[in-house]
Design an enzyme around this catalytic site. Structure first.
Site, PDB file in Angstrom:
ATOM      1  N   GLY A  44       1.156  -1.508  -0.379  1.00  0.00           N
ATOM      2  CA  GLY A  44      -0.253  -0.106   0.090  1.00  0.00           C
ATOM      3  C   GLY A  44       1.426   1.461  -0.178  1.00  0.00           C
ATOM      4  O   GLY A  44       0.781   2.045  -0.880  1.00  0.00           O
ATOM      5  N   CYS A  45       1.650   1.435   0.711  1.00  0.00           N
ATOM      6  CA  CYS A  45       2.606   2.414   0.482  1.00  0.00           C
ATOM      7  C   CYS A  45       3.585   2.769  -0.337  1.00  0.00           C
ATOM      8  O   CYS A  45       3.762   3.783  -0.266  1.00  0.00           O
ATOM      9  CB  CYS A  45       3.935   1.558   2.007  1.00  0.00           C
ATOM     10  SG  CYS A  45       2.931   2.686   3.945  1.00  0.00           S
ATOM     11  N   THR A  46       3.734   1.702  -1.258  1.00  0.00           N
ATOM     12  CA  THR A  46       5.065   1.712  -2.764  1.00  0.00           C
ATOM     13  C   THR A  46       3.764   1.906  -3.370  1.00  0.00           C
ATOM     14  O   THR A  46       4.214   3.061  -4.598  1.00  0.00           O
ATOM     15  CB  THR A  46       4.625   0.467  -2.609  1.00  0.00           C
ATOM     16  OG1 THR A  46       6.245  -0.084  -2.075  1.00  0.00           O
ATOM     17  CG2 THR A  46       5.566   0.567  -4.225  1.00  0.00           C
TER      18      THR A  46
END
Length: 152
Positions: A44-46
């Site tokens: 998700g952060c990527t």
């Protein structure tokens, strides 16, 4: 008390991936998208970082600068920036000071266990350093986050 819409953001934001102090006054005359995310190199952060990377030129054209914040180390941030070719700085908030000021360091639950973590949240700060919008944890669309900011 967590920072709300209408509040002035703190002057000192923290140290970036190179140990450089990032201050609110560095962005005077620009809007700032200050986004908090849980962890470098997670799916998700990527996706969120890459959306902001891909929309970076449009964001800059609209008067924005982008800064990411997580509790990862500067070394972790350097690797994440290199791997994903991110054109913006990441603040290494390893002691969660900034996350606590903004109210995004909170109790989370996963598979029935509780732990402290970062709530994925983006604060839009205007040219005078005032928070004008908050995109909360349930509202952030990681794969389309740049467009979310541009469409505010």
């Amino acid at each position: 008390m967590a920072i709300q819409i209408g509040d002035k953001a703190p002057e000192v934001l923290g140290l970036d991936q190179n140990g450089k102090e990032i201050k609110l006054s560095d962005f005077k005359g620009k809007k700032l998208a200050l986004y908090f995310y849980p962890k470098d190199n997670t799916s998700g952060c990527t996706a969120e970082a890459c959306s902001l990377r891909d929309g970076y030129e449009e964001l800059r054209a609209a008067g924005y600068e982008v800064i990411g914040v997580s509790k990862d180390s500067a070394k972790s941030h350097q690797g994440f920036i290199a791997k994903q070719e991110l054109p913006f700085s990441l603040i290494a908030d390893t002691d969660t000071t900034l996350q606590q000021q903004f109210g995004v360091w909170a109790e989370k639950k996963l598979y029935g266990r509780s732990y402290m973590g970062t709530l994925r949240t983006t604060f839009i700060i205007n040219e005078e350093g005032i928070v004008t919008n908050i995109i909360g944890p349930k509202e952030v669309k990681t794969k389309d986050h740049a467009n979310q900011i541009l469409n505010l």
